[in-house]
Scaffold this active site. Structure first.
Site, mmCIF file in Angstrom:
data_model
loop_
_atom_site.group_PDB
_atom_site.id
_atom_site.type_symbol
_atom_site.label_atom_id
_atom_site.label_comp_id
_atom_site.label_asym_id
_atom_site.label_seq_id
_atom_site.Cartn_x
_atom_site.Cartn_y
_atom_site.Cartn_z
ATOM 1 C CG HIS A 2 4.291 76.714 11.533
ATOM 2 N ND1 HIS A 2 3.824 77.230 12.714
ATOM 3 C CD2 HIS A 2 5.515 76.233 11.809
ATOM 4 C CE1 HIS A 2 4.731 77.072 13.657
ATOM 5 N NE2 HIS A 2 5.766 76.464 13.139
ATOM 6 C CG ASP A 15 0.763 78.144 13.746
ATOM 7 O OD1 ASP A 15 0.572 77.092 13.116
ATOM 8 O OD2 ASP A 15 1.809 78.814 13.642
ATOM 9 C CB SER A 56 6.654 74.316 15.655
ATOM 10 O OG SER A 56 7.035 75.606 15.377
#
Ligand code: ARG
Length: 727
Positions: A91, A227, A660
């Site tokens: 992402h 991810d 992230s």
């Protein structure tokens, strides 16, 4: 967890006060690795760390910190090979990969792997930043802020910081310095970075794998999302930062992380380096109440409406899906976050806890004039500002949630310059930059959904905001021309007229405006008219109140933390997250989310197959994936404990949006996973870290390698890594 960008688009308007509160439990804390105290280091060792302090962060020698980068605008990445290979989240690369994709060559949907350097794809607008050094400039800053009023202090502080930033930056070397305000203005550190701008896509799994579970599973455990994405940083032949050129070569990094195939099990040590964006652990009870009663519900309602209208269109066409994908993901991510945040703040009675702490503080401060009025002053500041908080959100997230309005809002400055004598040259510059913004806007613009968003947002403003806070005359205008304001049809007809009549969508009319700029063209345009009505109303009536509120509460926050440090001098403290490098430590750990329910520490391929729904928007899988899974072709990536492919795991680490893509490291500093999310039960974490429920969700590095190697067929990437095999 990614930074929430959309909310901040309108510069610096939000009211978050970032301080720390409550007892520091074992795994709470986003520590500054360059200022790691002996006590914190000792705790890390107690929990299992086998490295020296110098191996974590060193000024003169290569250390772990040299492998950790800021990726793009709001993520973390890590260097995993001596040829500048970078791992981060799927992402985090999403926007750049969407921009590289077309409906015919849809890398986002299909995935992509480069099998040689030549096949790598330059990512537009991407950069990574390495941290070079950190200098404490507290004395220097404070010397210039003595005796100023809160508002003057805020102004002066910005100037002083800008000067220091300039002094430590060197644009010719792509060196950027940014002072970080820590402990709400009790400490100032300047962080110096080098930015590299030639970043190329090396590999990404198909979206069905990289975003498996979509928004349904987002912020949740159990989780089965692959991810990750793989990039490479390039430099010129001297190893210096350089803009994209086919002559550039892979950067030789100071340090590359070894990658562990040893896997994880319950109780293992876990350490996360990265760039947490913001927390507000010293939030007051007043702030919590405003959030749960007003701000969070407002954001959620507005985003809910926008997302539904976007999704209606995305489902109709692959082209629109690709066009809106990245923007949709960003809006959806924090839509769910704010909804969860509110629920958890209420569930854990964070308001009550804050009040109890504040009462103790005020009792302690009774005979200390510097601190005794902190909370009565907070109360006054909130009483003054709160009546307008909803209008602020309805302006930013509602009206300006329409991409057309967002673009038109940027023209307000153009109109101002056009109507001020002697500013012709500035006006011309502003129009040139508006033209560039218009190109970007049109590329992402889907008119049918935007039209409905404009109608819905305008109607919601009308229904939910007190009359005396409407832009003067605006709704009367709609009523006179289009009729009953109680009916959705009126707003739809109005929005259709805006879209048919605005000059923004006409290249010919825009060109004519650029070559002969005339403020009348703007003033008579229906889209511009609405944007400017709301922006001017906000800027004229509420922005000054908000600035005053921010200046006052910033100053109170500084005093509150200064006082807390005196009140509890022995407490170990870390500063709130400020998108500066931090390290957090903890363990791999299962948990019980509610009565009688146990959540294991890891998810496996078995669970992916259980969730698989053929043809689903969020739970579909590629044929090759299913084939490999059914054959259980896991090779050296298989987990011996689970006797399956381990996909994800959870740890007790304290992280937040911005982390992230962060490296999750074992006791020896080897890469065991990438952090990518937080769990639903602890979504109050920005304000209150929950020692029982908080978990960080990580993708297991062995699953990442399996996706690259077996599913992607890119063993060229695997060969570049320093793999650490189990003994
Ligand atoms: N919650 C994740 C984060 O904040 C983002 C996940 C993106 N996926 C999504 N379904 N929107 O970093």
């Amino acid at each position: 967890m990614k930074l929430s960008k959309p909310l901040w688009k309108i510069a610096g308007l939000f009211t978050f006060l970032f301080l720390l509160m409550g007892r520091a439990y074992a795994d709470e804390g986003m520590w500054l690795p360059m200022l790691l105290g002996q006590k914190v280091y000792d705790n890390m060792v107690k929990r299992g760390l086998k490295l020296t302090k110098d191996q974590l962060y060193s000024i003169n020698k290569a250390s772990l910190k040299d492998a950790v980068v800021i990726f793009g605008g709001g993520c973390t990445g890590e260097i995993v090979s001596n040829l500048g290979l970078i791992f981060t989240n799927h992402h985090c690369g999403y926007d750049a990969v969407a921009a590289l994709s077309t409906v015919e060559h849809n890398y986002l949907h299909d995935g992509f792997y480069a099998h040689s350097l030549q096949e790598e794809l330059p990512g537009q607008g991407l950069s990574v930043q390495f941290l070079d050094s950190v200098v404490d400039v507290t004395t220097q800053v404070e010397a210039q802020l003595q005796g100023l009023s809160p508002a003057d202090r805020m102004k002066k502080q910005s100037q002083v910081i800008a000067d220091i930033n300039a002094k430590y930056s060197d644009p010719s070397a792509k060196t950027e310095a940014r002072v970080s305000v820590l402990y709400k203005g009790n400490q100032f550190l300047v962080f110096v970075y080098t930015r590299y701008t030639d970043i190329r896509l090396v590999g990404i799994p198909p979206e069905s794998v990289g975003k498996f579970g979509g928004d349904t599973d987002n912020w949740e455990w159990p989780r089965h999302t692959g991810d990750f994405s793989v990039w490479r940083v390039y430099a010129n032949h001297e190893g210096k930062s350089a803009d994209y050129s086919p002559d550039n070569i892979p950067l030789k990094p100071k340090y590359a992380l070894p990658v562990s195939l040893k896997g994880v099990k319950e109780g293992d040590y876990a350490m996360i380096f990265g760039y947490p964006g913001s927390t507000n652990r010293y939030e007051t009870s007043f702030g919590v109440k405003l959030k749960t009663d007003v701000e969070d519900p407002a954001i959620v309602n507005l985003r809910d409406a926008r997302l539904k209208l976007m999704m209606d269109r995305m489902k109709t066409s692959p082209a629109v899906r690709l066009q809106l994908a990245s923007s949709y993901a960003g809006i959806a991510n924090y839509w769910k976050f704010y909804d969860g945040e509110r629920k958890q703040l209420l569930k854990y009675d964070v308001y009550g806890q804050k009040q109890a702490d504040e009462t103790k503080f005020t009792t302690w401060a009774a005979d200390k004039p510097e601190f005794s009025a902190v909370f009565s002053d907070y109360a006054k500041a909130y009483t003054t500002w709160s009546p307008y908080a909803k209008t602020r959100i309805y302006t930013i997230e509602g009206i300006l949630g329409s991409p057309l309005m967002q673009f038109c809002a940027s023209l307000v400055r153009v109109e101002q310059l056009l109507t001020t004598a002697g500013r012709e040259a500035d006006a011309k510059r502003a129009i040139d930059s508006a033209s560039k913004m218009r190109d970007v806007f049109l590329k992402e613009e889907d008119q049918p959904s935007d039209l409905k968003i404009l109608a819905a947002m305008t109607q919601m403003f009308y229904t939910d905001i007190p009359r005396d806070q409407y832009p003067v005359g605006f709704f009367e205008g709609i009523k006179n021309k289009y009729g009953d304001l109680g009916s959705a049809a009126t707003f739809n007809t109005y929005a259709s007229a805006v879209f048919s009549n605005t000059f923004v969508f006409s290249d010919a009319k825009w060109k004519a405006f650029v070559s002969n700029p005339d403020a009348n063209v703007l003033q008579e345009d229906p889209a511009y008219a609405q944007a400017s009505a709301f922006v001017r109303s906000y800027n004229g009536r509420y922005a000054p109140l908000f600035s005053q509120f921010m200046a006052t509460t910033n100053n109170l926050g500084r005093l509150y933390i200064k006082g807390s440090m005196l009140q509890f001098p022995d407490k170990l403290r870390y500063p709130d997250a400020t998108f500066t490098m931090r390290v957090s430590y903890g363990n791999v750990k299962s948990y019980n989310p509610r009565d009688a329910v146990h959540y294991d520490y890891a998810c496996t391929m078995k669970g992916i197959l259980e969730k698989y729904v053929p043809g689903d928007y969020e739970f579909d899988l590629p044929a090759k994936f299913l084939d490999l899974a059914h054959k259980q072709d896991y090779g050296m990536y298989k987990d011996p404990v689970k006797n399956d492919l381990s996909v994800t795991f959870i740890t007790t680490n304290d992280i937040t949006g911005g982390n992230s893509g962060s490296p999750v490291l074992n006791d020896k500093g080897e890469l065991i996973g990438l952090a990518f999310d937080g769990n639903y039960e602890a979504l109050s974490h920005k304000i209150a870290f929950d020692p029982v429920y908080n978990r960080t969700i990580c993708v297991d590095i062995r699953y990442v390698l399996w996706c690259i190697d077996k599913l992607g067929g890119a063993d060229n990437i695997i060969k570049e890594l320093k793999l650490v095999k189990p003994v």
